[in-house]
Design a protein around this motif. Structure first.
Motif, mmCIF file in Angstrom:
data_model
loop_
_atom_site.group_PDB
_atom_site.id
_atom_site.type_symbol
_atom_site.label_atom_id
_atom_site.label_comp_id
_atom_site.label_asym_id
_atom_site.label_seq_id
_atom_site.Cartn_x
_atom_site.Cartn_y
_atom_site.Cartn_z
ATOM 1 N N LYS A 1 0.156 -0.685 -0.346
ATOM 2 C CA LYS A 1 0.483 0.176 -0.462
ATOM 3 C C LYS A 1 0.426 0.704 0.037
ATOM 4 C CE LYS A 1 -4.400 -1.476 1.945
ATOM 5 N NZ LYS A 1 -5.130 -1.775 3.136
ATOM 6 N N VAL A 2 2.425 1.451 0.143
ATOM 7 C CA VAL A 2 3.118 2.237 -0.216
ATOM 8 C C VAL A 2 2.618 3.158 -1.755
ATOM 9 C CG1 VAL A 2 5.018 2.913 -1.129
ATOM 10 C CG2 VAL A 2 5.039 1.807 0.799
ATOM 11 N N THR A 3 2.247 2.291 -2.456
ATOM 12 C CA THR A 3 1.835 2.969 -3.847
ATOM 13 C C THR A 3 0.299 2.300 -4.214
ATOM 14 O OG1 THR A 3 3.687 2.199 -5.087
ATOM 15 C CG2 THR A 3 3.779 4.646 -4.622
ATOM 16 N N ALA B 1 15.729 11.064 2.596
ATOM 17 C CA ALA B 1 14.272 11.453 1.993
ATOM 18 C C ALA B 1 13.848 10.797 1.440
ATOM 19 C CB ALA B 1 14.949 13.165 1.358
ATOM 20 N N LEU B 2 12.178 10.883 1.051
ATOM 21 C CA LEU B 2 11.081 10.027 0.036
ATOM 22 C C LEU B 2 10.567 11.041 -0.639
ATOM 23 C CD1 LEU B 2 10.251 7.321 0.105
ATOM 24 C CD2 LEU B 2 8.488 7.454 1.276
ATOM 25 N N LEU B 3 10.465 10.989 -1.859
ATOM 26 C CA LEU B 3 10.136 11.740 -2.918
ATOM 27 C C LEU B 3 9.165 10.864 -3.175
ATOM 28 C CD1 LEU B 3 13.524 12.134 -5.140
ATOM 29 C CD2 LEU B 3 11.767 14.267 -4.133
ATOM 30 N N LEU B 4 7.829 11.783 -3.802
ATOM 31 C CA LEU B 4 6.839 11.000 -3.469
ATOM 32 C C LEU B 4 6.150 11.696 -4.810
ATOM 33 C CD1 LEU B 4 6.483 10.919 -0.448
ATOM 34 C CD2 LEU B 4 4.686 9.636 -0.808
ATOM 35 N N GLY B 5 5.052 11.087 -6.167
ATOM 36 C CA GLY B 5 4.470 12.754 -6.749
ATOM 37 C C GLY B 5 4.168 10.784 -7.926
ATOM 38 N N LEU C 1 -2.348 14.210 -5.881
ATOM 39 C CA LEU C 1 -1.508 13.713 -4.395
ATOM 40 C C LEU C 1 -2.780 13.530 -2.973
ATOM 41 C CD1 LEU C 1 -0.305 15.882 -2.344
ATOM 42 C CD2 LEU C 1 -1.886 17.681 -2.385
ATOM 43 N N PRO C 2 -4.120 12.992 -3.291
ATOM 44 C CA PRO C 2 -4.990 12.896 -2.422
ATOM 45 C C PRO C 2 -4.853 11.560 -2.307
ATOM 46 C CG PRO C 2 -6.422 13.662 -4.302
ATOM 47 C CD PRO C 2 -5.283 14.318 -5.010
ATOM 48 N N THR C 3 -4.514 10.997 -3.555
ATOM 49 C CA THR C 3 -3.877 9.425 -3.683
ATOM 50 C C THR C 3 -2.574 9.501 -2.656
ATOM 51 O OG1 THR C 3 -4.845 9.086 -6.048
ATOM 52 C CG2 THR C 3 -3.545 7.685 -5.077
ATOM 53 N N ILE C 4 -1.244 10.140 -2.958
ATOM 54 C CA ILE C 4 -0.221 10.348 -1.990
ATOM 55 C C ILE C 4 -0.607 10.832 -0.805
ATOM 56 C CG2 ILE C 4 1.577 12.023 -2.049
ATOM 57 C CD1 ILE C 4 1.837 12.789 -4.928
ATOM 58 N N ILE C 5 -1.328 11.612 -0.292
ATOM 59 C CA ILE C 5 -1.773 11.747 0.977
ATOM 60 C C ILE C 5 -2.085 10.379 1.466
ATOM 61 C CG2 ILE C 5 -3.130 13.563 3.037
ATOM 62 C CD1 ILE C 5 -0.630 14.589 1.936
ATOM 63 N N ASN C 6 -3.502 9.886 0.881
ATOM 64 C CA ASN C 6 -3.453 8.351 1.244
ATOM 65 C C ASN C 6 -2.906 7.345 1.539
ATOM 66 O OD1 ASN C 6 -6.314 7.185 1.765
ATOM 67 N ND2 ASN C 6 -5.972 6.155 0.158
ATOM 68 N N ASN C 7 -2.312 7.589 1.051
ATOM 69 C CA ASN C 7 -1.001 6.114 1.028
ATOM 70 C C ASN C 7 0.283 6.655 2.450
ATOM 71 O OD1 ASN C 7 -2.465 4.239 -0.811
ATOM 72 N ND2 ASN C 7 -0.582 5.425 -2.578
ATOM 73 N N LEU C 8 0.150 8.343 2.057
ATOM 74 C CA LEU C 8 1.288 8.499 3.176
ATOM 75 C C LEU C 8 1.594 7.594 3.941
ATOM 76 C CD1 LEU C 8 3.199 10.990 3.079
ATOM 77 C CD2 LEU C 8 1.553 12.500 3.929
ATOM 78 N N GLY D 1 -12.041 8.108 4.341
ATOM 79 C CA GLY D 1 -11.404 6.953 4.084
ATOM 80 C C GLY D 1 -11.998 5.905 3.206
ATOM 81 N N SER D 2 -12.702 7.371 2.207
ATOM 82 C CA SER D 2 -13.429 6.059 1.123
ATOM 83 C C SER D 2 -13.255 6.283 0.008
ATOM 84 C CB SER D 2 -15.233 6.849 1.574
ATOM 85 O OG SER D 2 -14.615 7.820 0.366
ATOM 86 N N ILE D 3 -11.835 6.303 0.335
ATOM 87 C CA ILE D 3 -10.994 7.025 -1.547
ATOM 88 C C ILE D 3 -10.468 5.751 -1.704
ATOM 89 C CG2 ILE D 3 -8.783 6.925 -0.687
ATOM 90 C CD1 ILE D 3 -8.081 8.404 -3.072
ATOM 91 N N LYS D 4 -11.435 4.811 -3.037
ATOM 92 C CA LYS D 4 -11.074 3.539 -4.136
ATOM 93 C C LYS D 4 -9.532 3.228 -4.137
ATOM 94 C CE LYS D 4 -15.596 2.414 -4.669
ATOM 95 N NZ LYS D 4 -16.784 2.678 -5.503
ATOM 96 N N ARG D 5 -9.021 2.233 -3.924
ATOM 97 C CA ARG D 5 -7.830 1.494 -4.839
ATOM 98 C C ARG D 5 -7.919 1.500 -5.724
ATOM 99 N NH1 ARG D 5 -3.275 1.296 -2.000
ATOM 100 N NH2 ARG D 5 -3.059 1.621 -0.253
ATOM 101 N N ARG D 6 -7.016 1.185 -6.627
ATOM 102 C CA ARG D 6 -6.948 0.431 -8.350
ATOM 103 C C ARG D 6 -6.819 -1.256 -8.130
ATOM 104 N NH1 ARG D 6 -4.286 3.579 -13.142
ATOM 105 N NH2 ARG D 6 -4.157 1.436 -13.678
#
Lengths: 477, 361
Positions: free
Chosen positions: B46-48, B88-92, B130-137, B170-175
């Motif tokens: 679930k990291v990404t 440093a962890l780079l997310l995007g 951003l929404p996916t990144i923050i969700n996985n953060l 918490g309702s965001i769906k993962r692909r």
């Protein structure tokens, strides 16, 4: 619907299967031909009508005018002059209203400041089918062949969907001769037709569409690019317009071939031309032949002296330019070509007078001639593509002053140019050994080698195709 | 007898067809392997949402020119591992994933080069906005445990309100990708399948979006590949106050996902449009930009706007940060110049934060 539309392939398959089943079911029925023609007419009207029903209506009206005019010319011999002139005038009026109304209104507004808010949409293919209609009427008037009594055949001649939007402009006698052979489908025709179609599809979807992305950028904001990139953009446009239109022609000729029609080539490696006269014998052959036969010759051709011949030539090219689009830039494009043709004619006459013993040119001089002709044609394309004179001037200025700006050595243009050069050399080599070589190496699809090459070409076309809203350039002429 | 001959000829034709199809598929798959080969799978930790397969080869000639291997975690990190711990962890999104440029030209690699004592680790993945990144953060932080920085890439400051809310509740769906078993092997060894599917999806999307305008003359700015990727919010968020409040909560959630001693940097790279007069137009929505910037400040997140750096590149050197020599200019993904400018800007920010002598010059 364009030939590269998402729905064209299912459409073509449906039409083809229905047509094939009909040929099997109808056997030797006496109504077979007419039923097959009606099927093709229905398909053609669906083809154009799905874009806009009014386009189909206009086509139908033009077809009726053409049919009855030709019959009347033959029937009322004493008034054939009047009838032919009147019918051509009506056809030109239709073309003028739909194609040039906006142009004249805009020009009038530019001159006087008085404008009109009414704009007319150009019906697809109108320039092509009206030219076909005019050639048919003139030929009947000239008694080259008699008027066709069958309205179904005339309707099919006018509307046959592969050639409807962008030609090639087929002469009526050739068409009518060929429709009598449409009794059954032949594998040999399908084999050639489908390969021509795929090659055309590759030219359009992979090469032309990819390069057009770059060319559009260049012509949209020429001041942003450096001189070399502008030059590359202009050369790229030469490639775009060739691959776009010759691609369409290959597809149209290919689809027609599948149904049993044998239409002549519309392009013959035009950028291999060593002079501008030869260029026009290789580029959009059906239009240049049409202009020669129905504009240049009626104006007098070269029968009334040298000077008059030059004027006729110039006027023909001017009209040719205006036919391409309703804008002054097209007129200038036509004028440049007209002048170049005159200069070339003078040069040839001078050369023949000076050097009575004709010497064969060296291959180096031939290559230089090809480069000079290509450079001139490419320069003229600037006016063809530019949205205004200002736009064209910005590009020319940018190239000649070598302005600084964005550098973009667009690789799809390099790839396409290399491909064209290879194809040209192959064409020279193959055409020396084979007659009637159309520039597309046709594979024998009954062999593993032929099938493999064909499947690879289909696959590459799909994989490399540019997906975007790029329609055929000549669909708008 | 005739029947036998007929059956034989049919069988012979079928055999030929099979052989030629196999040969064509082998040839085309080989071409695709070097032209565009990306094999994405589900990220179970679930990291990404998705991740490339470990050490997977990747080629890209569709946009830019790049050939490289992903690392053991399936991310684009080619810089040699410096130490056990990540600084440093780079997310995007795909902009940070950077499969369009050579592996030594992306932001992550360049930062590693600029800071020999720090280890930057890039987990940018296509489609991760951003929404996916923050969700996985929270998962990403717990998995990699960076010691100093979380650096997030964004190319858009305007988001859909519903999407932000879905992260908060918490309702965001993962692909869900069906990439296991037979299908995985099919895609791995016959990349032709993926390529054909991709073209079909592209064509269908185009048809759905724009079928009515297929006949209109191609307009330079009406369509580009990048439009598919940018995820630009199109709906207007009617209640700006509600949006502002939700955005604050959203960034507060991000801040709380990692310990306070970890600095969160969000860097923004705007998209541009080339104008007729040769100038560059920043496509940023100014109002939303301000809202976003303020929300970052309020939540102790460092917001870095790279607009000046990117537009300066164009003004002084006529170089555009987006686009490649085989794509539409100023469109699509960051090119090597864009990556370089952003890396230098981030290096400057980090140097300033730590009171170091600027190393970006």
């Amino acid at each position: 619907m364009a030939l590269n539309n998402f729905f064209f392939i299912p459409f073509l398959l449906t039409v083809f299967v229905i047509y094939w089943l009909s040929t099997l079911i109808l056997g030797k029925s006496k109504y077979k031909n007419n039923i097959l023609y009606l099927e093709l007419i229905t398909a053609s009207y669906c083809f154009i009508g799905c874009t806009n029903i009014y386009f189909a209506l206009i086509l139908f009206i033009v077809s009726l005018i053409t049919y009855f005019s030709a019959l009347c010319i033959e029937k009322y011999l004493s008034r054939r002059d009047l009838i032919s002139k009147l019918s051509i005038l009506i056809l030109l009026l239709i073309l003028g209203v739909f194609k040039y109304y906006n142009f004249f209104i805009d020009s009038f507004e530019w001159l006087t400041g008085i404008g009109s808010s009414i704009k007319i949409i150009l019906p697809l293919g109108v320039s092509f089918y009206i030219f076909s209609a005019i050639s048919y009427i003139i030929d009947v008037y000239r008694k080259k062949y008699s008027a066709n009594k069958s309205i179904i055949e005339v309707l099919l001649f006018m509307s046959f969907f592969p050639k409807l939007l962008s030609g090639p402009i087929i002469k009526a006698d050739l068409f009518f001769k060929q429709i009598t052979n449409l009794n059954s489908l032949k594998w040999s025709n399908i084999e050639i037709g489908i390969q021509l179609f795929v090659v055309g599809f590759f030219k359009k979807m992979v090469l032309a569409n990819r390069i057009e992305t770059f060319v559009n950028d260049i012509f949209y904001a020429p001041v942003a690019f450096d001189g070399l990139t502008l030059l590359w953009g202009v050369v790229s446009y030469s490639l775009v317009i060739y691959f776009d239109f010759s691609g369409y022609s290959d597809m149209a000729i290919g689809v027609s071939k599948m149904f049993g029609f044998d239409f002549p080539d519309n392009f013959n490696f035009p950028y291999l031309a060593q002079n501008i006269t030869e260029f026009w014998k290789r580029w959009h052959i059906s239009l240049s032949s049409w202009l020669k036969e129905y504009v240049y010759f009626p104006l007098g051709g070269n029968r009334e002296g040298r000077l008059r011949a030059f004027v006729n030539l110039f006027l023909t090219m001017l009209l040719g330019g205006l036919w391409h689009g309703a804008a002054w830039t097209f007129v200038v494009w036509g004028a440049f070509h007209g002048l170049a043709l005159i200069i070339h004619k003078i040069f040839v006459q001078w050369k023949e007078a000076k050097f009575e013993n004709k010497k064969a040119y060296s291959s180096v001089w031939n290559i230089i001639s090809v480069v000079i002709t290509f450079s001139f044609v490419t320069f003229c394309w600037i006016f063809f593509k530019a949205t205004s004179f200002k736009n064209a001037a910005e590009i020319i200025k940018g190239i000649f002053t070598m302005q600084v700006g964005i550098s973009q050595p667009y690789t799809w243009s390099i790839f396409s140019l290399v491909l064209l050069v290879i194809a040209s050399f192959l064409n020279i080599k193959i055409s020396q050994n084979a007659n009637n070589y159309s520039g597309v190496p046709i594979q024998d699809l009954s062999t593993i080698k032929g099938q493999t090459i064909f499947f690879i070409l289909c696959g590459l076309t799909i994989i490399l195709a540019h997906v975007g809203n790029t329609s055929f350039i000549y669909n708008f002429f | 007898m005739n029947k036998v001959v007929f059956v034989r000829s049919i069988l012979r034709a079928f055999f030929k067809l099979c052989i030629s199809s196999i040969l064509a598929v082998i040839f085309l798959s080989t071409v695709i392997y070097f032209y565009k080969y990306t094999l994405v799978g589900v990220n179970t930790n679930k990291v990404t949402n998705e991740v490339y397969y470990p050490n997977q080869f990747c080629s890209n000639m569709e946009e830019g020119f790049a050939w490289f291997n992903f690392d053991k975690n399936g991310f684009n990190n080619s810089y040699p591992v410096k130490k056990d711990k990540i600084d440093a962890l780079l997310l995007g999104s795909s902009q940070l994933e950077a499969i369009q440029v050579k592996p030594n030209e992306n932001i992550g690699y360049l930062l590693n080069k600029l800071f020999p004592d720090y280890y930057f680790y890039n987990i940018g993945v296509s489609g991760h906005y951003l929404p996916t990144i923050i969700n996985n953060l929270p998962y990403a932080y717990n998995y990699f445990k960076p010691e100093k920085y979380i650096i997030i890439e964004i190319g858009n400051v305007k988001m859909e309100l519903a999407e932000i809310l879905s992260v908060l509740d918490g309702s965001i769906k993962r692909r869900v990708l069906n990439n296991n078993g037979f299908y995985y092997y099919l895609k791995k060894y016959l990349p032709l399948i993926t390529a054909l599917r991709f073209k079909l999806v592209q064509q269908t999307r185009l048809w759905e979006n724009n079928s009515s305008t297929i006949f209109k003359k191609a307009n330079i700015l009406t369509y580009s590949n990048s439009e598919i990727h940018k995820n630009i919010a199109t709906t207007t968020n009617n209640n700006i106050n509600e949006y502002k409040e939700t955005l604050n909560k959203f960034l507060a959630f991000a801040r709380k996902s990692v310990p306070d001693n970890i600095t969160i940097i969000i860097f923004y790279h705007p998209y541009y449009e080339l104008q007729k007069d040769g100038s560059l137009k920043n496509k940023t929505d100014e109002d939303y930009f301000k809202l976003f910037e303020n929300a970052c400040v309020k939540n102790n997140i460092i917001f870095v706007d790279t607009d000046n750096d990117l537009s300066e590149l164009y003004k002084t050197k006529h170089i555009l940060p987006y686009g490649f020599i085989n794509t539409k200019i100023c469109s699509g993904h960051l090119n090597k110049y864009g990556h370089e400018v952003i890396a230098k800007r981030l290096a400057k920010e980090i140097s300033d934060l730590e009171g170091r002598k600027s190393i970006s010059d």
